[in-house]
Motif scaffolding. Sequence first.
Motif, PDB file in Angstrom:
ATOM      1  N   THR A  84       1.151  -1.512   0.093  1.00  0.00           N
ATOM      2  CA  THR A  84       0.151   0.328   0.071  1.00  0.00           C
ATOM      3  C   THR A  84       1.179   1.318  -0.078  1.00  0.00           C
ATOM      4  OG1 THR A  84      -1.623  -1.225   1.243  1.00  0.00           O
ATOM      5  CG2 THR A  84      -1.711   1.713   1.197  1.00  0.00           C
ATOM      6  N   VAL A  85       0.363   1.605  -1.095  1.00  0.00           N
ATOM      7  CA  VAL A  85       1.310   3.380  -0.474  1.00  0.00           C
ATOM      8  C   VAL A  85       0.656   4.693   0.062  1.00  0.00           C
ATOM      9  CG1 VAL A  85       1.346   5.349  -2.316  1.00  0.00           C
ATOM     10  CG2 VAL A  85       1.095   3.399  -3.362  1.00  0.00           C
ATOM     11  N   VAL A  86       1.242   4.742   1.044  1.00  0.00           N
ATOM     12  CA  VAL A  86       1.427   5.387   2.169  1.00  0.00           C
ATOM     13  C   VAL A  86       1.663   7.665   1.373  1.00  0.00           C
ATOM     14  CG1 VAL A  86       1.702   6.790   4.233  1.00  0.00           C
ATOM     15  CG2 VAL A  86       0.943   3.808   3.702  1.00  0.00           C
ATOM     16  N   LEU A  87       0.756   8.495   1.296  1.00  0.00           N
ATOM     17  CA  LEU A  87       0.952   9.741   1.475  1.00  0.00           C
ATOM     18  C   LEU A  87       1.092  10.312   2.878  1.00  0.00           C
ATOM     19  CD1 LEU A  87       0.291  10.122  -1.898  1.00  0.00           C
ATOM     20  CD2 LEU A  87       2.224   9.994  -1.327  1.00  0.00           C
ATOM     21  N   GLY A  88       1.526  11.100   3.460  1.00  0.00           N
ATOM     22  CA  GLY A  88       1.332  12.050   4.842  1.00  0.00           C
ATOM     23  C   GLY A  88       0.305  13.645   4.153  1.00  0.00           C
ATOM     24  N   PHE A  89      -0.666  13.477   4.463  1.00  0.00           N
ATOM     25  CA  PHE A  89      -0.729  14.923   4.406  1.00  0.00           C
ATOM     26  C   PHE A  89      -1.469  15.521   5.362  1.00  0.00           C
ATOM     27  CE2 PHE A  89      -5.581  16.652   3.142  1.00  0.00           C
ATOM     28  CZ  PHE A  89      -5.466  16.491   1.993  1.00  0.00           C
ATOM     29  N   SER A  90      -1.009  17.144   5.334  1.00  0.00           N
ATOM     30  CA  SER A  90      -0.794  17.359   7.016  1.00  0.00           C
ATOM     31  C   SER A  90      -0.760  19.371   6.823  1.00  0.00           C
ATOM     32  CB  SER A  90       0.798  17.577   8.015  1.00  0.00           C
ATOM     33  OG  SER A  90       0.434  18.010   8.908  1.00  0.00           O
ATOM     34  N   ASN A  91      -0.851  19.435   7.893  1.00  0.00           N
ATOM     35  CA  ASN A  91      -0.810  21.493   7.869  1.00  0.00           C
ATOM     36  C   ASN A  91       0.856  21.469   7.994  1.00  0.00           C
ATOM     37  OD1 ASN A  91      -2.910  22.079   6.879  1.00  0.00           O
ATOM     38  ND2 ASN A  91      -3.692  21.982   8.496  1.00  0.00           N
ATOM     39  N   HIS A  92       1.374  20.312   8.983  1.00  0.00           N
ATOM     40  CA  HIS A  92       3.387  20.238   9.121  1.00  0.00           C
ATOM     41  C   HIS A  92       3.910  20.231   7.770  1.00  0.00           C
ATOM     42  CE1 HIS A  92       1.660  20.512  13.297  1.00  0.00           C
ATOM     43  NE2 HIS A  92       0.330  19.599  12.945  1.00  0.00           N
ATOM     44  N   LEU A  97      10.149  16.097  10.272  1.00  0.00           N
ATOM     45  CA  LEU A  97       8.564  15.555  10.586  1.00  0.00           C
ATOM     46  C   LEU A  97       8.922  14.487   8.862  1.00  0.00           C
ATOM     47  CD1 LEU A  97       6.642  14.781  11.921  1.00  0.00           C
ATOM     48  CD2 LEU A  97       5.534  16.586  11.310  1.00  0.00           C
ATOM     49  N   VAL A  98       8.764  15.454   8.235  1.00  0.00           N
ATOM     50  CA  VAL A  98       8.638  14.709   5.912  1.00  0.00           C
ATOM     51  C   VAL A  98       9.411  13.676   6.052  1.00  0.00           C
ATOM     52  CG1 VAL A  98       9.169  14.617   4.100  1.00  0.00           C
ATOM     53  CG2 VAL A  98       8.085  16.851   5.685  1.00  0.00           C
ATOM     54  N   LEU A  99      11.264  14.100   6.839  1.00  0.00           N
ATOM     55  CA  LEU A  99      12.245  12.961   6.319  1.00  0.00           C
ATOM     56  C   LEU A  99      11.379  11.519   7.277  1.00  0.00           C
ATOM     57  CD1 LEU A  99      15.188  15.113   6.300  1.00  0.00           C
ATOM     58  CD2 LEU A  99      14.345  13.660   4.595  1.00  0.00           C
ATOM     59  N   GLN A 100      11.307  11.370   9.052  1.00  0.00           N
ATOM     60  CA  GLN A 100      10.268  10.993  10.060  1.00  0.00           C
ATOM     61  C   GLN A 100       9.782   9.731   8.772  1.00  0.00           C
ATOM     62  OE1 GLN A 100      10.053  11.161  13.729  1.00  0.00           O
ATOM     63  NE2 GLN A 100      11.177  13.867  13.149  1.00  0.00           N
ATOM     64  N   TYR A 109       4.566  13.380   0.755  1.00  0.00           N
ATOM     65  CA  TYR A 109       3.960  14.095   1.429  1.00  0.00           C
ATOM     66  C   TYR A 109       3.144  15.109   0.937  1.00  0.00           C
ATOM     67  CZ  TYR A 109       4.164  16.603   6.382  1.00  0.00           C
ATOM     68  OH  TYR A 109       4.045  16.872   7.570  1.00  0.00           O
ATOM     69  N   LEU A 110       2.239  15.420   1.587  1.00  0.00           N
ATOM     70  CA  LEU A 110       1.296  16.490   0.899  1.00  0.00           C
ATOM     71  C   LEU A 110       0.785  17.223   1.815  1.00  0.00           C
ATOM     72  CD1 LEU A 110       0.473  13.916  -0.416  1.00  0.00           C
ATOM     73  CD2 LEU A 110      -0.994  15.226  -1.674  1.00  0.00           C
ATOM     74  N   LEU A 111       0.794  19.025   1.422  1.00  0.00           N
ATOM     75  CA  LEU A 111       0.090  19.729   2.680  1.00  0.00           C
ATOM     76  C   LEU A 111      -1.054  19.967   2.388  1.00  0.00           C
ATOM     77  CD1 LEU A 111       2.870  22.361   3.113  1.00  0.00           C
ATOM     78  CD2 LEU A 111       2.418  21.441   4.641  1.00  0.00           C
ATOM     79  N   LYS A 112      -2.079  20.291   3.206  1.00  0.00           N
ATOM     80  CA  LYS A 112      -3.314  20.334   2.922  1.00  0.00           C
ATOM     81  C   LYS A 112      -3.514  21.764   1.763  1.00  0.00           C
ATOM     82  CE  LYS A 112      -4.967  17.572   6.991  1.00  0.00           C
ATOM     83  NZ  LYS A 112      -5.724  17.608   8.072  1.00  0.00           N
ATOM     84  N   SER A 134       3.836  17.804  -2.770  1.00  0.00           N
ATOM     85  CA  SER A 134       3.210  18.593  -3.078  1.00  0.00           C
ATOM     86  C   SER A 134       4.423  19.634  -3.372  1.00  0.00           C
ATOM     87  CB  SER A 134       2.438  19.297  -2.180  1.00  0.00           C
ATOM     88  OG  SER A 134       3.001  19.893  -0.586  1.00  0.00           O
ATOM     89  N   ASP A 135       4.156  21.198  -4.158  1.00  0.00           N
ATOM     90  CA  ASP A 135       5.188  22.166  -4.793  1.00  0.00           C
ATOM     91  C   ASP A 135       5.642  22.365  -3.378  1.00  0.00           C
ATOM     92  OD1 ASP A 135       4.636  21.245  -7.231  1.00  0.00           O
ATOM     93  OD2 ASP A 135       3.354  23.060  -7.055  1.00  0.00           O
ATOM     94  N   GLN A 136       5.214  23.263  -2.653  1.00  0.00           N
ATOM     95  CA  GLN A 136       5.665  23.558  -1.054  1.00  0.00           C
ATOM     96  C   GLN A 136       6.562  22.212  -0.469  1.00  0.00           C
ATOM     97  OE1 GLN A 136       3.009  26.136   1.116  1.00  0.00           O
ATOM     98  NE2 GLN A 136       4.022  26.045   3.276  1.00  0.00           N
ATOM     99  N   ILE A 137       6.421  21.305  -0.148  1.00  0.00           N
ATOM    100  CA  ILE A 137       7.055  20.455   0.458  1.00  0.00           C
ATOM    101  C   ILE A 137       8.845  20.143  -0.281  1.00  0.00           C
ATOM    102  CG2 ILE A 137       7.656  17.496   1.286  1.00  0.00           C
ATOM    103  CD1 ILE A 137       5.741  19.437   3.099  1.00  0.00           C
ATOM    104  N   LYS A 138       7.999  20.156  -1.552  1.00  0.00           N
ATOM    105  CA  LYS A 138       9.715  20.066  -2.391  1.00  0.00           C
ATOM    106  C   LYS A 138      10.685  20.872  -2.255  1.00  0.00           C
ATOM    107  CE  LYS A 138       7.131  17.893  -7.099  1.00  0.00           C
ATOM    108  NZ  LYS A 138       7.050  18.568  -7.919  1.00  0.00           N
ATOM    109  N   GLN A 139       9.932  22.653  -2.153  1.00  0.00           N
ATOM    110  CA  GLN A 139      10.592  23.435  -1.969  1.00  0.00           C
ATOM    111  C   GLN A 139      11.634  23.462  -0.103  1.00  0.00           C
ATOM    112  OE1 GLN A 139       8.662  27.385  -2.045  1.00  0.00           O
ATOM    113  NE2 GLN A 139       8.185  26.764  -3.830  1.00  0.00           N
ATOM    114  N   ILE A 140      11.234  22.850   0.817  1.00  0.00           N
ATOM    115  CA  ILE A 140      11.523  22.537   1.888  1.00  0.00           C
ATOM    116  C   ILE A 140      12.551  21.595   1.738  1.00  0.00           C
ATOM    117  CG2 ILE A 140      10.478  21.535   4.501  1.00  0.00           C
ATOM    118  CD1 ILE A 140       7.993  22.798   3.942  1.00  0.00           C
ATOM    119  N   ILE A 141      12.228  20.583   1.730  1.00  0.00           N
ATOM    120  CA  ILE A 141      12.952  19.556   1.271  1.00  0.00           C
ATOM    121  C   ILE A 141      14.649  19.752   0.466  1.00  0.00           C
ATOM    122  CG2 ILE A 141      13.470  16.970  -0.412  1.00  0.00           C
ATOM    123  CD1 ILE A 141      11.426  17.316   2.673  1.00  0.00           C
TER     124      ILE A 141
END
Length: 215
Positions: A84-92, A97-100, A109-112, A134-141
């Motif tokens: 099963t593919v798991v995708l984090g979905f959060s405001n954080h 946290l993404v790396l964990q 990982y996607l932001l809401k 998601s695009d914002q997480i790409k920048q953070i990573i």
Amino acid sequence: MSPHSRPIVIAIVEDHPIVIEGLRKILSRDLPVQEIVEHHTGAGFLRYLASNKQTLDVVLLDITLPDANGVELCAEIKRLSPGTVVLGFSNHSDRSLVLQLLSQGASGYLLKNATAAEIIQCITEALQGQISFSDQIKQIIAKPSANQLKPIPPLTKREKQVLRMIADEKTSTEISEELMVSPFTIETHRRNLMQKFGAKNVVGLIKIATELRLL
């Protein structure tokens, strides 16, 4: 196999009904969905997963559920259903946290605040075996944290042991009993670790050590 070549089953594990309603509309409109499963708690979803015999393709996992730690829940989901593919979905948007979550088997990982197009793209890419954000997480990573730019402090073998045990939430007394040394010795190791990492407290120590991939 392309994710669009067959109907898929998606689970939304989220405790806000309005978020689920929005996701249902997006997913049903833009993906070949066979079924959307909805759960509001981690415990309820794990019970479903343990007893369910049909293939579950994707889980959109809110990592701040009222009854579960998202990182630990991700690990348990992957244990029960490795395919099963798991995708984090959060405001954080905390990088550590993404790396964990990724370290426990998540595929992205996607932001809401992600757009409908971002959500569909992330699911599609993840079903194709990619790690997707998601695009914002790409920048953070892509941007290393200040802690990651620091040199890794040299640690003795015993300090590495104590650091791992602190991360496991063990007290100085418990650590001293396990390592068969005095609590005073463990407290000395704690202080030395704080000083070496430049941390103000245990939470900061664990965060820095995690970002430096020492845990």
